[in-house]
Design a protein around this motif. Structure first.
Motif, PDB file in Angstrom:
ATOM      1  N   GLY A  76       5.689   6.831   1.929  1.00  0.00           N
ATOM      2  CA  GLY A  76       6.351   5.686   1.323  1.00  0.00           C
ATOM      3  C   GLY A  76       5.423   4.598   0.846  1.00  0.00           C
ATOM      4  N   LEU A  77       6.050   3.532   0.348  1.00  0.00           N
ATOM      5  CA  LEU A  77       5.373   2.353  -0.159  1.00  0.00           C
ATOM      6  C   LEU A  77       5.619   1.222   0.830  1.00  0.00           C
ATOM      7  N   TYR A  78       4.589   0.428   1.086  1.00  0.00           N
ATOM      8  CA  TYR A  78       4.699  -0.640   2.070  1.00  0.00           C
ATOM      9  C   TYR A  78       4.168  -1.945   1.482  1.00  0.00           C
ATOM     10  N   SER A  79       4.809  -3.051   1.862  1.00  0.00           N
ATOM     11  CA  SER A  79       4.299  -4.370   1.493  1.00  0.00           C
ATOM     12  C   SER A  79       4.145  -5.201   2.760  1.00  0.00           C
ATOM     13  N   TYR A  80       3.171  -6.084   2.716  1.00  0.00           N
ATOM     14  CA  TYR A  80       2.899  -6.953   3.860  1.00  0.00           C
ATOM     15  C   TYR A  80       2.777  -8.378   3.351  1.00  0.00           C
ATOM     16  N   ASP A  81       3.594  -9.289   3.862  1.00  0.00           N
ATOM     17  CA  ASP A  81       3.602 -10.681   3.409  1.00  0.00           C
ATOM     18  C   ASP A  81       2.824 -11.615   4.338  1.00  0.00           C
ATOM     19  N   PHE A 132       0.844  -1.186   0.000  1.00  0.00           N
ATOM     20  CA  PHE A 132       0.000   0.000   0.000  1.00  0.00           C
ATOM     21  C   PHE A 132       0.879   1.236   0.000  1.00  0.00           C
ATOM     22  N   GLY A 133       0.333   2.332  -0.479  1.00  0.00           N
ATOM     23  CA  GLY A 133       1.075   3.577  -0.567  1.00  0.00           C
ATOM     24  C   GLY A 133       0.523   4.617   0.380  1.00  0.00           C
ATOM     25  N   SER A 134       1.380   5.532   0.774  1.00  0.00           N
ATOM     26  CA  SER A 134       0.979   6.614   1.667  1.00  0.00           C
ATOM     27  C   SER A 134       1.782   7.857   1.305  1.00  0.00           C
TER      28      SER A 134
END
Length: 139
Positions: free
Chosen positions: A6-11, A1-3
């Motif tokens: 920054g950009l974030y990923s969740y595994d 997801f973006g904010s």
């Protein structure tokens, strides 16, 4: 997801963040994210507020940035990327906003853009979203 940070990923276990690092040309070009798009090949594209378009390489965790360059007619139309669309024929469309904003079609193999904007439009152009209809028209 973006904010806006920054950009974030969740595994499913942990969150990984990606942010702009001025000392690293392969980092995200801007930490303020406007749009995230996954194309038909599974490539992730990130539209930013001031850093243009970013192509994410999932294997290396790095980014390739495409930005507006004043003296390069085949560069991105503007650095505020607000819309991304891959049409049924595989054409890749980018909507940008701001004083030089407009619509661009990207040649992903060459990394160049074909820009569309009527020069007589006296105001800033905003393409907030792009969609195709059943006839293949882009709206």
């Amino acid at each position: 997801f973006g904010s806006s940070n920054g950009l974030y990923s969740y595994d499913g276990y942990q969150i990984k963040s990606y942010k702009h690092n001025p000392a690293d040309s392969t980092s995200l070009s801007d930490s303020d994210i406007m749009r995230i798009y996954e194309d038909k090949a599974g490539t992730l594209w990130i539209g930013t507020v001031n850093g243009g378009l970013n192509k994410f390489d999932a294997k290396t965790g790095t980014f390739k940035a495409y930005r507006f360059a004043k003296n390069k007619p085949n560069s991105l139309r503007a650095n505020a990327v607000v819309a991304i669309l891959e049409d049924g024929q595989g054409n890749f469309w980018i909507g940008t906003s701001g004083k030089t904003g407009g619509l661009s079609k990207m040649d992903r193999e060459k990394g160049i853009f074909y820009n569309y904007q009527k020069p007589e439009i006296p105001f800033n152009f905003y393409a907030l979203d792009l969609q195709t209809d059943k006839n293949g028209n882009i709206w």
